[in-house]
Scaffold this active site. Sequence first.
Site, PDB file in Angstrom:
ATOM      1  N   ASP A  43       5.586 -13.187 -16.228  1.00  0.00           N
ATOM      2  CA  ASP A  43       6.528 -12.160 -16.255  1.00  0.00           C
ATOM      3  C   ASP A  43       6.583 -11.884 -17.774  1.00  0.00           C
ATOM      4  O   ASP A  43       7.423 -12.446 -18.566  1.00  0.00           O
ATOM      5  CB  ASP A  43       8.029 -12.607 -15.375  1.00  0.00           C
ATOM      6  CG  ASP A  43       8.971 -11.629 -15.594  1.00  0.00           C
ATOM      7  OD1 ASP A  43       9.135 -10.970 -14.866  1.00  0.00           O
ATOM      8  OD2 ASP A  43       9.725 -11.422 -16.629  1.00  0.00           O
ATOM      9  N   TYR A  48       9.954  -6.503 -24.274  1.00  0.00           N
ATOM     10  CA  TYR A  48       9.948  -7.971 -24.908  1.00  0.00           C
ATOM     11  C   TYR A  48       8.857  -8.049 -26.158  1.00  0.00           C
ATOM     12  O   TYR A  48       8.829  -8.822 -26.929  1.00  0.00           O
ATOM     13  CB  TYR A  48       9.266  -9.019 -24.119  1.00  0.00           C
ATOM     14  CG  TYR A  48      10.094  -9.108 -22.727  1.00  0.00           C
ATOM     15  CD1 TYR A  48      11.452  -8.718 -22.621  1.00  0.00           C
ATOM     16  CD2 TYR A  48       9.549  -9.868 -21.741  1.00  0.00           C
ATOM     17  CE1 TYR A  48      12.015  -8.814 -21.514  1.00  0.00           C
ATOM     18  CE2 TYR A  48      10.282 -10.110 -20.501  1.00  0.00           C
ATOM     19  CZ  TYR A  48      11.411  -9.865 -20.435  1.00  0.00           C
ATOM     20  OH  TYR A  48      12.406  -9.809 -19.338  1.00  0.00           O
ATOM     21  N   LYS A  73       7.254  -4.636 -16.990  1.00  0.00           N
ATOM     22  CA  LYS A  73       8.724  -3.975 -16.783  1.00  0.00           C
ATOM     23  C   LYS A  73       8.556  -2.620 -17.465  1.00  0.00           C
ATOM     24  O   LYS A  73       8.319  -2.746 -18.738  1.00  0.00           O
ATOM     25  CB  LYS A  73       9.901  -4.639 -16.722  1.00  0.00           C
ATOM     26  CG  LYS A  73       9.921  -5.773 -16.144  1.00  0.00           C
ATOM     27  CD  LYS A  73      11.395  -6.695 -16.496  1.00  0.00           C
ATOM     28  CE  LYS A  73      11.034  -7.976 -15.941  1.00  0.00           C
ATOM     29  NZ  LYS A  73      10.371  -8.819 -17.016  1.00  0.00           N
ATOM     30  N   HIS A 106      12.601  -1.640 -15.677  1.00  0.00           N
ATOM     31  CA  HIS A 106      13.764  -2.797 -16.247  1.00  0.00           C
ATOM     32  C   HIS A 106      15.360  -2.438 -16.192  1.00  0.00           C
ATOM     33  O   HIS A 106      15.951  -3.627 -15.956  1.00  0.00           O
ATOM     34  CB  HIS A 106      13.232  -2.653 -17.683  1.00  0.00           C
ATOM     35  CG  HIS A 106      13.546  -4.022 -18.307  1.00  0.00           C
ATOM     36  ND1 HIS A 106      12.799  -4.531 -19.372  1.00  0.00           N
ATOM     37  CD2 HIS A 106      14.465  -5.404 -18.011  1.00  0.00           C
ATOM     38  CE1 HIS A 106      12.887  -5.798 -19.520  1.00  0.00           C
ATOM     39  NE2 HIS A 106      14.186  -6.365 -18.771  1.00  0.00           N
ATOM     40  N   ASN A 135      17.434  -5.481 -12.503  1.00  0.00           N
ATOM     41  CA  ASN A 135      18.963  -5.063 -12.722  1.00  0.00           C
ATOM     42  C   ASN A 135      19.753  -4.123 -11.967  1.00  0.00           C
ATOM     43  O   ASN A 135      20.629  -3.393 -12.572  1.00  0.00           O
ATOM     44  CB  ASN A 135      19.041  -4.832 -14.204  1.00  0.00           C
ATOM     45  CG  ASN A 135      18.750  -6.133 -14.925  1.00  0.00           C
ATOM     46  OD1 ASN A 135      19.366  -7.285 -15.011  1.00  0.00           O
ATOM     47  ND2 ASN A 135      17.704  -6.005 -15.916  1.00  0.00           N
ATOM     48  N   TRP A 182      16.255 -13.636 -12.825  1.00  0.00           N
ATOM     49  CA  TRP A 182      15.988 -13.923 -14.260  1.00  0.00           C
ATOM     50  C   TRP A 182      17.324 -14.741 -14.742  1.00  0.00           C
ATOM     51  O   TRP A 182      18.220 -14.858 -14.096  1.00  0.00           O
ATOM     52  CB  TRP A 182      15.967 -12.485 -15.025  1.00  0.00           C
ATOM     53  CG  TRP A 182      17.251 -11.559 -15.180  1.00  0.00           C
ATOM     54  CD1 TRP A 182      17.402 -10.541 -14.580  1.00  0.00           C
ATOM     55  CD2 TRP A 182      18.368 -11.866 -16.085  1.00  0.00           C
ATOM     56  NE1 TRP A 182      18.510  -9.890 -15.029  1.00  0.00           N
ATOM     57  CE2 TRP A 182      19.186 -10.640 -15.615  1.00  0.00           C
ATOM     58  CE3 TRP A 182      18.684 -12.822 -17.046  1.00  0.00           C
ATOM     59  CZ2 TRP A 182      20.566 -10.381 -16.322  1.00  0.00           C
ATOM     60  CZ3 TRP A 182      20.014 -12.484 -17.553  1.00  0.00           C
ATOM     61  CH2 TRP A 182      20.852 -11.382 -17.378  1.00  0.00           C
ATOM     62  N   GLU A 236       8.465 -29.728 -16.883  1.00  0.00           N
ATOM     63  CA  GLU A 236       9.460 -30.324 -16.025  1.00  0.00           C
ATOM     64  C   GLU A 236       9.841 -29.314 -14.870  1.00  0.00           C
ATOM     65  O   GLU A 236      10.154 -29.562 -14.146  1.00  0.00           O
ATOM     66  CB  GLU A 236      10.525 -30.672 -17.192  1.00  0.00           C
ATOM     67  CG  GLU A 236      11.911 -30.887 -16.317  1.00  0.00           C
ATOM     68  CD  GLU A 236      13.051 -31.033 -17.293  1.00  0.00           C
ATOM     69  OE1 GLU A 236      14.134 -30.496 -17.168  1.00  0.00           O
ATOM     70  OE2 GLU A 236      12.883 -31.545 -18.282  1.00  0.00           O
TER      71      GLU A 236
END
Length: 279
Positions: A43, A48, A73, A106, A135, A182, A236
Amino acid sequence: MKCVTLNNGVKMPVLGYGVYQTPPDETERCVRDAIEVGYRSIDTAQAYGNEEGVGKAVANSGLSREEFFITTKVWISNAGYERAKVSIDESLKKLRSDYIDLLLIHQPFGDYYGTYRAMEEAYRCGKVRAIGVSNFYPDRFLDIHHFSEIKPAVNQVETHVFQQQKTARTYMKKYGTQIMSWGPFAEGKNDFFSNPVLKKIGAKYGKTTAQTALRFLLQSDVVIIPKSTHRERMEENFDIFDFTLSPEDMGAIEALDGGKSLFFSHYDPETVEWFMSRI
C-alpha cells in the site's frame, strides 16, 4: 495468503505492507524485505512520495506482477477529472506497471467527484482493477456511493482497537464496501503496546500486543496494512495466522473502543484548513 473478495470479484489479501512515512530512499529496501518475508500486498500513495521505490522493489523481485496486489491513492492536489487522469498515468509509470490493483481517493476534499470519474474511466480501460476511497466518513461515503456508477470497493479509514469504526462499518457492510485499516497500531498512541488487555490476551497465545491487535482486526473482517521499516517487525506482523482469539477475548478487546479518532476529524474546521494548506 487469505483473501477477501471485493464487490467486483477481485481478490485482495487480508494482510499487506504499508509504506506511509517510509523515506523514499529506504522504500525499495523495505518493500524488498517485506516481499522476502511473504507480503504480496503493498500500500502506497502519491502523497507518500515513494511509489517509485515500491515499483523498483516489485519489478526487481523476480516474481511476476500478477503475484502482487498494489494499492495507491490520488492526492488532493490532483483532485478533479483532468488532474486525476494525468496523475494516474504518472503513478503507473512510477510503479512500473501497466495496472494498479486498487486505486483510492486519498481524502474527501477538492473535486473528488471529478477524481472518481477519472478513476472509473481508468477502471473501464483496464488501468485499474478496483477503485474506492480513503478517509470517507459515513456521510461522504454514502454520498459518493449513491452518485457513482462504479461503487467503491474499499474504504480505507483509521481503524484500530481504540477506534473500531462500528458505525462506519455498518454502512460499508450494507453497501458491499470492504473496510481497510490505516494505523492499525494507532501509531503507539494511548500506550498501545503496553495496553494491559492486549498484553494479557496475547500472553495466552504466546503472541505480542501487536500480533493480538492485528488478529483482532482480521477476525473483525478488516483488511490490514501494518507498517515497519524493521524486518523483524515485518515478520512479527506477518505471523498472525496460527491462532484464533476466543469470543471472550474478542469481546474484551471490543470494549477498548473509544469511538473517536486519535488523530484528526474531518468535521473540525482547523483540520480541514490544515489539509488545504498541503495543496
